[in-house]
Design an enzyme around this catalytic site. Structure first.
Site, PDB file in Angstrom:
ATOM      1  CB  SER A   1      -0.905   0.009   1.229  1.00  0.00           C
ATOM      2  OG  SER A   1      -0.131   0.210   2.406  1.00  0.00           O
TER       3      SER A   1
ATOM      4  CG  ASP B   1      -9.275   2.326  -4.988  1.00  0.00           C
ATOM      5  OD1 ASP B   1     -10.346   2.600  -5.580  1.00  0.00           O
ATOM      6  OD2 ASP B   1      -9.225   1.858  -3.840  1.00  0.00           O
TER       7      ASP B   1
ATOM      8  CG  ASP C   1      -3.367  -3.404  -2.490  1.00  0.00           C
ATOM      9  OD1 ASP C   1      -4.162  -3.443  -3.450  1.00  0.00           O
ATOM     10  OD2 ASP C   1      -3.610  -3.909  -1.381  1.00  0.00           O
ATOM     11  CG  HIS C   2      -6.371  -0.201  -2.470  1.00  0.00           C
ATOM     12  ND1 HIS C   2      -7.655  -0.084  -2.947  1.00  0.00           N
ATOM     13  CD2 HIS C   2      -6.256  -1.469  -2.003  1.00  0.00           C
ATOM     14  CE1 HIS C   2      -8.293  -1.216  -2.756  1.00  0.00           C
ATOM     15  NE2 HIS C   2      -7.466  -2.088  -2.201  1.00  0.00           N
TER      16      HIS C   2
ATOM     17  CD  GLU D   1     -11.319  -1.308  -5.337  1.00  0.00           C
ATOM     18  OE1 GLU D   1     -12.150  -1.646  -4.487  1.00  0.00           O
ATOM     19  OE2 GLU D   1     -10.110  -1.281  -5.122  1.00  0.00           O
TER      20      GLU D   1
END
Length: 173
Positions: free
Chosen positions: A49, A106, A84-85, A136
């Protein structure tokens, strides 16, 4: 070996198996995941992240650590290093420039068309570098990277098809 996630995911789809993504936060977790993936002869995605990347002193540090561990531990299974994200184009570019082989943008909190525009731009930049992109749409209830979502919003399959076609993402969360 450090690779982008696209080929490993396509092989998994065709071979009817899953590829695990495990978020890493330090050297010990990274070593454990890499050794277990090697022991299981399984490709793996190492997720990081934005917060964990900052904690580990930046994307370049994380990528250098993963590359060095991959080599020194004799890892032969495919390994993807994944943001991630990621929330912004800048964070995705910083991860790619740091050595990540996969990024997630994201834009799920944005209006649908704005999410498409944001994701399309990241795809353009990433694919020029040979980097996999995950997008996403929906969100699940819970807390991730200190962001709380109280309600679940499931992805509409028709929106997913439109999103994938409009953006060119390699994967959809």
């Amino acid at each position: 070996m450090l690779v982008n996630a696209t080929n490993m995911l396509l092989k998994a789809r065709d071979g009817h198996y899953a590829v695990g993504q495990f978020n890493i936060n330090n050297l010990e977790w990274t070593k454990s995941v890499l050794l277990t993936a090697q022991e299981m002869n399984s490709p793996v995605i190492l997720g990081v992240s934005e917060g964990a990347g900052k904690y580990m002193t930046g994307f370049k540090t994380v990528a250098a650590m993963v590359k060095a561990m991959d080599e020194s531990l004799g890892i032969t299974v495919p390994v993807a290093l994944h943001l991630d994200h990621g929330k912004t184009i800048d964070s995705c570019v910083a991860a790619m420039d740091g050595g990540y082989t996969s990024v997630m943008i994201d834009g799920s909190s944005l209006p649908f068309e704005d999410n498409i525009a944001l994701t399309r731009e990241v795809v353009k930049l990433a694919h020029a570098r040979g980097v996999t992109v995950e997008g996403e749409l929906g969100v699940l209830a819970g807390v991730e990277d200190h962001v709380f979502s109280a309600t679940s919003t499931y992805t509409n399959p028709l929106d997913a098809i439109k999103f994938i076609k409009a953006t060119g993402v390699d994967a959809l969360a």
